[in-house]
Motif scaffolding. Structure first.
Motif, PDB file in Angstrom:
ATOM      1  N   LEU A  35      88.880  43.273  31.642  1.00 12.27           N
ATOM      2  CA  LEU A  35      90.001  43.852  30.912  1.00 12.27           C
ATOM      3  C   LEU A  35      91.173  42.873  30.836  1.00 12.27           C
ATOM      4  CD1 LEU A  35      91.168  46.330  29.486  1.00 12.27           C
ATOM      5  CD2 LEU A  35      91.933  47.171  31.730  1.00 12.27           C
ATOM      6  N   MET A  36      91.409  42.131  31.921  1.00 15.35           N
ATOM      7  CA  MET A  36      92.490  41.143  31.934  1.00 15.35           C
ATOM      8  C   MET A  36      92.290  40.071  30.866  1.00 15.35           C
ATOM      9  SD  MET A  36      92.911  40.620  36.043  1.00 15.35           S
ATOM     10  CE  MET A  36      93.730  39.045  35.819  1.00 15.35           C
ATOM     11  N   VAL A  37      91.041  39.801  30.515  1.00 15.90           N
ATOM     12  CA  VAL A  37      90.742  38.774  29.508  1.00 15.90           C
ATOM     13  C   VAL A  37      90.687  39.372  28.101  1.00 15.90           C
ATOM     14  CG1 VAL A  37      89.010  37.112  28.722  1.00 15.90           C
ATOM     15  CG2 VAL A  37      89.523  37.328  31.168  1.00 15.90           C
ATOM     16  N   LEU A  38      90.035  40.527  27.945  1.00 15.25           N
ATOM     17  CA  LEU A  38      89.798  41.081  26.609  1.00 15.25           C
ATOM     18  C   LEU A  38      91.029  41.736  25.992  1.00 15.25           C
ATOM     19  CD1 LEU A  38      86.218  42.636  26.670  1.00 15.25           C
ATOM     20  CD2 LEU A  38      86.966  40.421  25.824  1.00 15.25           C
ATOM     21  N   LEU A  39      91.900  42.363  26.804  1.00 18.74           N
ATOM     22  CA  LEU A  39      93.076  43.017  26.228  1.00 18.74           C
ATOM     23  C   LEU A  39      93.995  42.019  25.526  1.00 18.74           C
ATOM     24  CD1 LEU A  39      94.794  45.459  25.685  1.00 18.74           C
ATOM     25  CD2 LEU A  39      95.725  45.295  28.010  1.00 18.74           C
ATOM     26  N   PRO A  40      94.375  40.899  26.160  1.00 19.54           N
ATOM     27  CA  PRO A  40      95.184  39.906  25.427  1.00 19.54           C
ATOM     28  C   PRO A  40      94.452  39.350  24.213  1.00 19.54           C
ATOM     29  CG  PRO A  40      95.249  39.489  27.795  1.00 19.54           C
ATOM     30  CD  PRO A  40      94.192  40.511  27.570  1.00 19.54           C
ATOM     31  N   LEU A  41      93.127  39.183  24.315  1.00 21.58           N
ATOM     32  CA  LEU A  41      92.360  38.668  23.186  1.00 21.58           C
ATOM     33  C   LEU A  41      92.395  39.640  22.015  1.00 21.58           C
ATOM     34  CD1 LEU A  41      90.470  36.496  22.052  1.00 21.58           C
ATOM     35  CD2 LEU A  41      88.556  37.722  23.117  1.00 21.58           C
ATOM     36  N   ALA A  42      92.258  40.936  22.303  1.00 23.98           N
ATOM     37  CA  ALA A  42      92.300  41.944  21.238  1.00 23.98           C
ATOM     38  C   ALA A  42      93.665  41.968  20.564  1.00 23.98           C
ATOM     39  CB  ALA A  42      91.970  43.321  21.818  1.00 23.98           C
TER      40      ALA A  42
END
Length: 288
Positions: A35-42
């Motif tokens: 989640l720490m990686v995908l949320l900023p990516l989204a």
């Protein structure tokens, strides 16, 4: 197929991490890292615009994350520790028949005679590992309990993916993945606070191989989840579930080679039966 391969590697790494981190803590750490990686990516890819969905769809997607990741993954890792990667891989073949049935009932996907035959063969393959011979037993010796826990985790995963099938078709793949992860992390956080489960989140951080954990999280959880949900977004739930069954081949082989887990003839017979069942399923066409 790529989802199956990356997921299998993640499971093998999780099996090794289970010696240092209890199942509930492992699930919370892995999903939190992704989640720490995908949320900023989204947010970066979609210009900081959150998806526009009805309140009911938001609730449905979040609940899918709670059931399919928070609860199901915790149960899965528990069964994995008790049964080993090879046996759990064969039990995991219950997943596609479960999705086939749920897709039939809730999504209107119709199955042919070959696919029902495939369902029976996969179920028989799973039964072959439910009562393994003595040389197959792993520690701790809770084979039947491990099988039941594993089957429950697979059932919850199937229910959760059918719940999110329609939102997946209508909205961004990465956003649906992020929202499921939000539901999962919230659900795991609540579970970790229950008095009866607090002991399952206690571990010695100094003993954890953190680089291995990051690889297991980002590859076996993050990349695999995006590819997995992508399969359900762009094809029928039934076909996607069947193709995901190739993960059991990777698990049995990696379990024998990487973890040196003993795999007897009954296990291989179970694998052959389940993949014969998959071939039967693919020989028929899914209609809507």
């Amino acid at each position: 197929m790529a989802s199956a391969a990356t997921w299998a590697v993640g499971v093998i790494l999780a099996r090794q991490l289970g010696a240092h981190i209890p199942p509930l803590a492992l699930a919370l750490l892995k999903n939190g890292m992704v989640l720490m990686v995908l949320l900023p990516l989204a947010l970066l890819l979609h210009g900081h615009a959150w998806p526009t969905m009805a309140a009911a769809q938001w609730a449905w997607v979040l609940l899918s994350g709670v059931l399919g990741i928070a609860v199901a993954d915790t149960l899965y890792f528990r069964a994995l520790n008790e049964l080993g990667a090879g046996r759990m891989g064969v039990i995991g073949n219950l997943y596609s028949p479960s999705v086939l049935l749920l897709g039939y009932v809730f999504l209107g996907e119709r199955l042919g005679g070959w696919q029902w035959l495939g369902f029976a063969l996969v179920a028989l393959g799973v039964l072959l590992v439910a009562r393994p011979p003595s040389q197959w037993r792993t520690q701790p010796r809770h084979g039947v309990r491990g099988v039941l826990i594993g089957m429950l985790s697979i059932a919850l995963m199937a229910i959760a993916i059918v719940m999110v099938k329609q939102p997946l078709e209508q909205h961004s793949l990465i956003w649906i993945t992020v929202l499921r992860l939000l539901g999962a992390v919230a659900g795991l956080a609540v579970l970790s606070r229950l008095p009866a489960l607090r002991s399952l989140v206690t571990f010695d951080a100094s003993q954890v191989p953190w680089p291995r954990l990051w690889v297991a999280a980002l590859l076996g959880q993050g990349v695999s989840m995006l590819l997995w949900l992508g399969g359900y977004k762009y094809t029928s739930a039934s076909i996607a579930a069947i193709l995901n069954e190739s993960a059991s081949v990777f698990l049995v082989m990696l379990g024998a080679w990487w973890l040196r887990e003993p795999v007897g003839r009954r296990a291989w017979a179970g694998v052959v039966l389940t993949f014969t069942g998959i071939a039967c399923m693919l020989s028929g066409r899914v209609t809507l």
